[in-house]
Design a protein around this motif. Structure first.
Motif, PDB file in Angstrom:
ATOM      1  N   ARG A   1      39.161  38.725  39.227  1.00  0.00           N
ATOM      2  CA  ARG A   1      39.624  40.119  39.234  1.00  0.00           C
ATOM      3  C   ARG A   1      40.389  40.465  40.515  1.00  0.00           C
ATOM      4  N   GLU A   2      40.037  39.763  41.621  1.00  0.00           N
ATOM      5  CA  GLU A   2      40.683  40.029  42.902  1.00  0.00           C
ATOM      6  C   GLU A   2      42.156  39.611  42.913  1.00  0.00           C
ATOM      7  N   ASN A   3      42.585  38.859  41.899  1.00  0.00           N
ATOM      8  CA  ASN A   3      43.986  38.428  41.819  1.00  0.00           C
ATOM      9  C   ASN A   3      44.918  39.529  41.313  1.00  0.00           C
ATOM     10  N   ILE A   4      44.356  40.625  40.840  1.00  0.00           N
ATOM     11  CA  ILE A   4      45.174  41.734  40.331  1.00  0.00           C
ATOM     12  C   ILE A   4      45.508  42.671  41.486  1.00  0.00           C
ATOM     13  N   PRO A   5      46.790  42.821  41.827  1.00  0.00           N
ATOM     14  CA  PRO A   5      47.160  43.732  42.918  1.00  0.00           C
ATOM     15  C   PRO A   5      46.663  45.149  42.658  1.00  0.00           C
ATOM     16  N   GLU A   6      46.128  45.784  43.690  1.00  0.00           N
ATOM     17  CA  GLU A   6      45.589  47.128  43.533  1.00  0.00           C
ATOM     18  C   GLU A   6      46.690  48.179  43.427  1.00  0.00           C
ATOM     19  N   LYS A   7      47.867  47.872  43.972  1.00  0.00           N
ATOM     20  CA  LYS A   7      48.984  48.818  43.943  1.00  0.00           C
ATOM     21  C   LYS A   7      50.256  48.099  43.541  1.00  0.00           C
ATOM     22  N   GLY A   8      51.255  48.892  43.160  1.00  0.00           N
ATOM     23  CA  GLY A   8      52.549  48.339  42.805  1.00  0.00           C
ATOM     24  C   GLY A   8      52.618  47.887  41.361  1.00  0.00           C
ATOM     25  N   PRO A   9      53.835  47.566  40.903  1.00  0.00           N
ATOM     26  CA  PRO A   9      54.010  47.163  39.505  1.00  0.00           C
ATOM     27  C   PRO A   9      53.379  45.807  39.233  1.00  0.00           C
TER      28      PRO A   9
END
Length: 196
Positions: free
Chosen positions: A26-34
């Motif tokens: 789950r940590e591989n998903i950027p928290e911000k941006g497209p």
């Protein structure tokens, strides 16, 4: 609480215990941006499963037929789904997807375009490559490792964002990029299937 957040909360309450969901990466998903989350497709439950296993609010493309019923279509639109004609050749849907990414949101795609009931990962359509090449979004592969069986473990694995900048610089064909994304999903699926 808006309908998306309510639906996400209800789905989490139902699906986590029902399918004993385990989330990896789950940590591989950027928290911000497209960001574009590209997943294999094995069940109608895949969109809510992807939706509840990460912290982003995801906009999903859904087949146009689902919106023909005004009631269902109205609900789908309120939970961030928008229609696309089969084959990913719908210009309005493509523009809508790019607009979502320009606003720094997350877009959820199932590049195969249809469910693979045999559990195998099929060939992806060029639409995923189109969105990847025409945006600056991070591309995160996702593997749903089933099958869906009540009270049996279901794993959702997210891989590290795929570096597509060389392909953007070279203006590679959309299908080439889709094939690369699908191969990343296959490898992710293989690794985490073997781990159990």
């Amino acid at each position: 609480m808006n309908l998306y957040k309510l639906g996400k909360a209800l789905c989490a309450i139902i699906f986590y215990p029902l399918y004993r969901i385990k989330v990896v990466g789950r940590e591989n998903i950027p928290e911000k941006g497209p960001v574009i989350i590209c997943s294999n497709h094995i069940s109608n439950f895949d969109p809510p499963i992807v939706g509840i296993t990460n912290n982003r609010n995801i906009y999903f493309l859904a087949k146009e037929e689902l919106f023909k019923n005004k009631f269902i279509g109205g609900i789908l639109k309120r939970v961030h789904a928008f229609p696309i004609k089969r084959g990913m050749r719908d210009r309005n849907a493509l523009r809508k997807g790019l607009d979502i990414l320009k606003q720094n949101h997350a877009l959820g795609l199932f590049p195969e375009g249809t469910r693979q009931r045999n559990g195998e990962i099929g060939k992806g359509l060029a639409g995923a490559g189109f969105f990847a090449l025409r945006s600056e979004a991070a591309i995160v592969p996702c593997a749903i490792i089933g099958p869906y069986r009540k009270f049996k473990p279901l794993k959702v694995a997210y891989g590290k964002p795929i570096d597509l900048q060389p392909y953007r610089d070279e203006k590679a064909p959309a299908q080439v990029v889709t094939d690369l994304i699908m191969e990343e999903i296959r490898q992710l699926h293989k690794i985490h299937s073997e781990k159990g």
